[in-house]
Design an enzyme around this catalytic site. Structure first.
Site, short mmCIF file in Angstrom:
data_model
loop_
_atom_site.label_atom_id
_atom_site.label_comp_id
_atom_site.label_asym_id
_atom_site.label_seq_id
_atom_site.Cartn_x
_atom_site.Cartn_y
_atom_site.Cartn_z
N MET A 206 0.87 -1.18 0.00
CA MET A 206 0.00 0.00 0.00
C MET A 206 0.90 1.23 0.00
SD MET A 206 -3.38 -0.03 0.10
CE MET A 206 -3.79 -1.60 0.76
N HIS A 207 0.80 2.06 -1.00
CA HIS A 207 1.66 3.25 -0.99
C HIS A 207 1.05 4.47 -1.67
CE1 HIS A 207 2.50 1.80 -5.07
NE2 HIS A 207 2.86 3.05 -5.34
#
Ligand code: UD1
Length: 369
Positions: A206-207
């Site tokens: 997740m970024h």
């Protein structure tokens, strides 16, 4: 006659796209292929390890632009790349994907009247809040040759009025890298090291700014991780941006001490591929991972409102989900219970996309010289 090609890479997802193209150009025999690294990503685990594992040579030029605001990053790539272009006088420039380095380099080349090829052209999320969407649209406007990975890309470019002669449906170079490295990845002991050789596990990444920049979203991501961990072990190689934001919102210790959660530094290409291939489920907001899981036939929940890679949803491996812990966990549970399903592989995701690109480039450059 040898054509000098500068291929530009800057951020992690670029390296697996540039590697097969560089290798196909070298194999073709009529090209002098050189890599320019913008330095948008600079940590070894975001950059160097990829160059080594993908068998790329040291970049011919390293621009060292580093982090910064979008304008700063784009401007720094432009200023430095212009200098390289003037010194090198290439016959063509290749850019890949949708990061800031992609657009910056395409703009410089176009202004110097050097033809540009865009690898992974035509993808659209129709969400202009994503910086990548702006980069995609503008890069496609500037490019002379648009190399497309999936049917939706052809349709998008046609709708935008891009002339047919500029568009080439070649397949997916990221899958070329995957095909080439799969056997090597299988020899990596990463599953053993994590103690998950024989147990179900979820890979999470997740970024995206929309998921990890604001406290509220970030806290929800933490709840997703905790809830998933009650279903299966969660392995989360963490992007530096996500780690930095968790730290600044005082959430990092909570995640690190969560039972059943393994937070790792960003993994190299081979270890990550190994992890993906045997995962029971992937939960991500990445662009490329949606495609890798499609090829590997691993179910993927993409925590976004849209995807620029709709073929991954059409074949059935990928599903879009909102950032809501209950929804994500109930879908995750369902998907992990399903027997192994088989899915179609999108057309031309066959490990030969880069060879097609090299052929097109030779023909196009032969015609114009
Ligand atoms: C970029 C791409 C995104 C891609 C992602 C993959 C754009 C607009 N976005 O986003 O499409 O999915 O790369 O990683 O180009 N940082 C480090 N070390 C590094 C690189 C970055 O610590 O080697 C940190 C810095 O604090 C930096 C932050 O990560 O500010 C964000 O990096 P940046 O390159 O600006 O964008 P990404 O979020 O990585």
């Amino acid at each position: 006659m040898s054509y000098k090609i500068l291929s530009v890479a800057g951020a992690r997802p670029n390296f697996m796209k540039i590697a097969p193209v560089h290798q196909a150009l070298e194999a073709e025999g009529t090209f002098d292929s050189r890599i320019v690294h913008t330095g948008q990503h600079y940590d070894d685990e975001m950059s160097g390890v990829f160059l080594r594992q993908l068998g790329l040579p040291d970049p011919h030029a390293h621009l060292g632009v580093g982090s910064g605001s979008h304008a700063q990053q784009t401007a720094r790539v432009m200023t430095s790349f212009e200098q390289v272009m003037i010194e090198e006088e290439p016959d063509a420039v290749l850019v890949v994907g949708d990061v800031n380095s992609t657009l910056a380099a395409a703009l410089v080349a176009a202004k110097l009247h050097v033809p540009v090829g865009h690898v992974e052209a035509g993808l659209r999320s129709f969400d202009e809040r994503m910086p990548e969407e702006i980069n995609r649209k503008l890069t496609d406007q500037l490019a002379d040759w648009l190399f497309v990975t999936e049917q939706s890309g052809l349709e998008n470019l046609e709708r935008e009025g891009v002339a047919d002669e500029r568009v080439f449906f070649v397949g997916n170079v990221m899958i070329d890298s995957l095909v080439r490295c799969r056997e090597k990845a299988r020899k990596r002991p990463v599953l053993d090291e994590l103690g998950i050789e024989d147990s179900p596990y979820v890979v999470m990444t997740m970024h995206r700014p929309s998921n990890v920049d604001e406290r509220e979203a970030l806290e929800t991501v933490v709840r997703v991780i905790e809830n998933l961990a009650s279903e299966a072990k969660v392995v989360f190689p963490m992007h530096p941006r996500t780690r930095a934001n968790l730290r600044s919102h005082d959430l990092l210790d909570r995640v690190l001490s969560s039972p059943g959660v393994e937070i790792l530094e960003p993994l190299g290409y081979l270890d990550f591929l190994r992890l993906l291939e045997s995962a029971n489920l992937v939960v991500t907001d990445s662009g490329g991972i949606q495609e890798e899981t499609t090829f590997l036939q691993v179910p993927c929940l993409t925590v976004r409102e849209n995807t620029e890679r709709p073929v991954t949803v059409e074949v059935g491996t990928n599903e879009l989900v909102p950032l809501e812990p209950k929804r994500i966990v109930s879908r995750a549970r369902r998907l992990m219970q399903e027997e192994n399903r088989s899915y179609e592989t999108p057309p031309l995701w066959d490990g030969k996309a880069a060879t097609r690109i090299a052929e097109v480039l030779r023909e196009e450059l032969d015609q114009s010289s």
